[in-house]
Enzyme design. Structure first.
Site, short mmCIF file in Angstrom:
data_model
loop_
_atom_site.label_atom_id
_atom_site.label_comp_id
_atom_site.label_asym_id
_atom_site.label_seq_id
_atom_site.Cartn_x
_atom_site.Cartn_y
_atom_site.Cartn_z
N SER A 253 -2.74 39.83 32.41
CA SER A 253 -2.85 40.00 30.97
C SER A 253 -3.78 41.14 30.58
O SER A 253 -3.77 41.58 29.43
CB SER A 253 -3.37 38.70 30.34
OG SER A 253 -4.61 38.35 30.88
N LYS A 254 -4.57 41.64 31.49
CA LYS A 254 -5.48 42.74 31.16
C LYS A 254 -4.77 44.09 31.16
O LYS A 254 -5.34 45.09 30.74
CB LYS A 254 -6.63 42.79 32.17
CG LYS A 254 -7.58 41.59 32.06
CD LYS A 254 -8.73 41.72 33.03
CE LYS A 254 -9.69 40.55 32.90
NZ LYS A 254 -10.80 40.64 33.87
#
Length: 494
Positions: A253-254
């Site tokens: 998700s980063k």
């Protein structure tokens, strides 16, 4: 424990359109959708657009397009409507202000007019003192009125005891209230933070179950206390596990877009999967397997089969790697299961994106011969571009020369092939192969040597769909013209 009171199943996917739909967000939407469909419930799309500085209409459209592409159609939401709308938070601001004021009037929240400079100085001093960074509750007991200047509204968290939240996957999660902060509910621009908006919206939209990313676990006690303050029943809640990169080295998700890992391109945004030529059925199948298992050692199944078995308790709460190689395999399986004509229609846009003018009769004729060979739709261009070009380019004449052959033997082979193919009245691939195998034997060549030279001559590439099926689709005149051009190229090079 979880409240056993049955409620009609109503779930929501509530993205903040500040960027394109991420594969982790798509997994959250998918799990909500599966749960709703299993329980004959309602799947809602709610647009959380209160972060107006980062919101973009393009991102919102991408969310909608990507969900539609995946087949995750919503029952209520923007462009669909429903009796619990509006479904865009920016259109519900009066409601949030009303309930923020209710919390203030009933002693559960307070106005805070601390300036940005004061808060920055506070954080700096806390850093020097090596104490926990956070708001010091300066305004908590000042009873500031609405005329106190620019202010935010903060919730009064209890300062002792503990708050326990029941997670449908993890059981009871307890938090020491002394470690929690008085977080902002309403910003100075009058728009809510996620904390207030999601509680108000989920209550008035009668949400029964919340499935969201586990990054929200830390603020779950605030949400639980908000429900308690309002006197509302809290929906059942499940915090979905983090998706890690294939190597397991970090949260996926980063990352905002595709990246390289171990020599493999890892896709992150749903639009990237679409552009790369993955089928939505394969992506949905793949995502369902990330954190949940169908059982019976089955990797391949339909959404309808999955929803029959899908339960929150069966989701693995531990972070899991994204098995990207499994997606590649699944996509190939789904490609092989397609009707050839339907596959040709799917392939066509990828060929056109590469600037090719596609003859659908040719494409449909050749598609069955590449169906098992391509892993993504976009790979079709590498195999088929030569069929739709008026002329091909052979970058290096040496490509025409096969193992244990030289220029002279290759010229003889190509000239003999030209004469043999020209003499065929029936240019079907069966008759071509019969005549060419006889020619190879007659010339004392291996079939691979003869066919390899003709393949490069007619396609310009060492790998192509089956040679004789390709030439049948190209047509006799084009095939002969390309062999003739290859002969001329070798003669010039010689």
């Amino acid at each position: 424990m979880s409240d056993p009171t049955p409620r009609p199943v109503r779930v929501r996917f509530a993205p903040s359109p500040t960027g394109y739909l991420h594969i982790g967000g798509a997994r959250t939407a998918l799990f909500n959708w599966l749960f709703a469909r299993k329980h004959k419930g309602v799947f809602i799309l709610r647009i959380e657009d209160t972060d107006q500085k980062r919101y973009t209409a393009e991102a919102e459209q991408d969310f909608k397009d990507s969900l539609h592409w995946l087949g995750l159609n919503w029952d209520e939401g923007p462009d669909v409507g429903g009796e619990f709308g509006p479904y865009r938070q920016s259109e519900r601001s009066e409601m949030y202000q009303q309930w923020a004021n209710w919390l203030i009037d009933n002693g559960y929240a307070y106005r805070c007019n601390c300036t940005a400079e004061r808060l920055a100085g506070l954080r700096k001093e806390q850093g020097k003192q090596k104490v926990r960074i956070g708001y010091d509750r300066h305004c908590r007991d000042l009873n500031l009125g609405p005329d106190c200047g620019e202010y935010v509204v903060r919730f009064k968290m209890p300062v002792d005891g503990e708050t326990t939240v029941y997670d449908e996957m993890r059981g009871n999660i307890s938090f020491q209230n002394a470690d929690l902060q008085d977080l902002v509910l309403l910003k100075s621009d009058g728009l809510p933070t996620y904390h207030l908006a999601n509680v108000v919206d989920d209550h008035f939209m009668e949400i029964s179950h919340i499935m969201r990313a586990d990054e929200w676990i830390a603020t779950a006690p605030l949400h639980a206390r908000l429900y308690q303050a309002f006197g509302w029943e809290m929906p059942k809640i499940a915090h979905l596990p983090v998706i890690l990169s294939p190597s397991g080295k970090g949260k996926l998700s980063k990352r905002d877009q595709a990246f390289e890992e171990g020599g493999t391109k890892i896709l992150v945004q749903v639009r990237e999967f679409r552009e790369a030529g993955y089928l939505p059925e394969a992506v949905v199948n793949f995502l369902t397997n990330v954190g949940w298992a169908f059982g019976d050692d089955r990797e391949e199944f339909t959404p309808e089969e999955a929803m029959e078995r899908f339960e929150l308790k069966d989701i693995n709460p531990s972070a899991g790697k994204l098995p990207f190689d499994k997606l590649v395999w699944l996509n190939n399986q789904y490609i092989m299961m397609m009707a050839p004509d339907a596959l040709a229609e799917k392939i066509k846009p990828y060929l056109e994106a590469d600037g090719l003018v596609v003859d659908m009769d040719k494409l449909k004729a050749i598609t069955p011969y590449i169906q098992e060979r391509i892993k993504t739709l976009s790979e079709a261009s590498e195999w088929l571009a030569f069929l739709f070009k008026a002329e091909i380019t052979i970058d290096d004449p040496v490509q025409l020369i096969q193992k244990n052959m030289d220029v002279d033997s290759t010229l003889r082979a190509l000239k003999a092939s030209y004469d043999t193919l020209k003499g065929l009245g029936d240019f079907s691939h069966e008759q071509q192969e019969k005549a060419m195998r006889a020619l190879a034997e007659q010339m004392g060549l291996k079939a691979g040597q003869l066919f390899g030279s003709v393949r490069v001559a007619t396609s310009g590439q060492p790998v192509s769909p089956p040679l004789f099926q390709s030439m049948e689709v190209l047509g006799k005149d084009v095939s002969l013209k390309r062999i003739e051009d290859a002969i001329k190229l070798l003669m010039i090079d010689d």
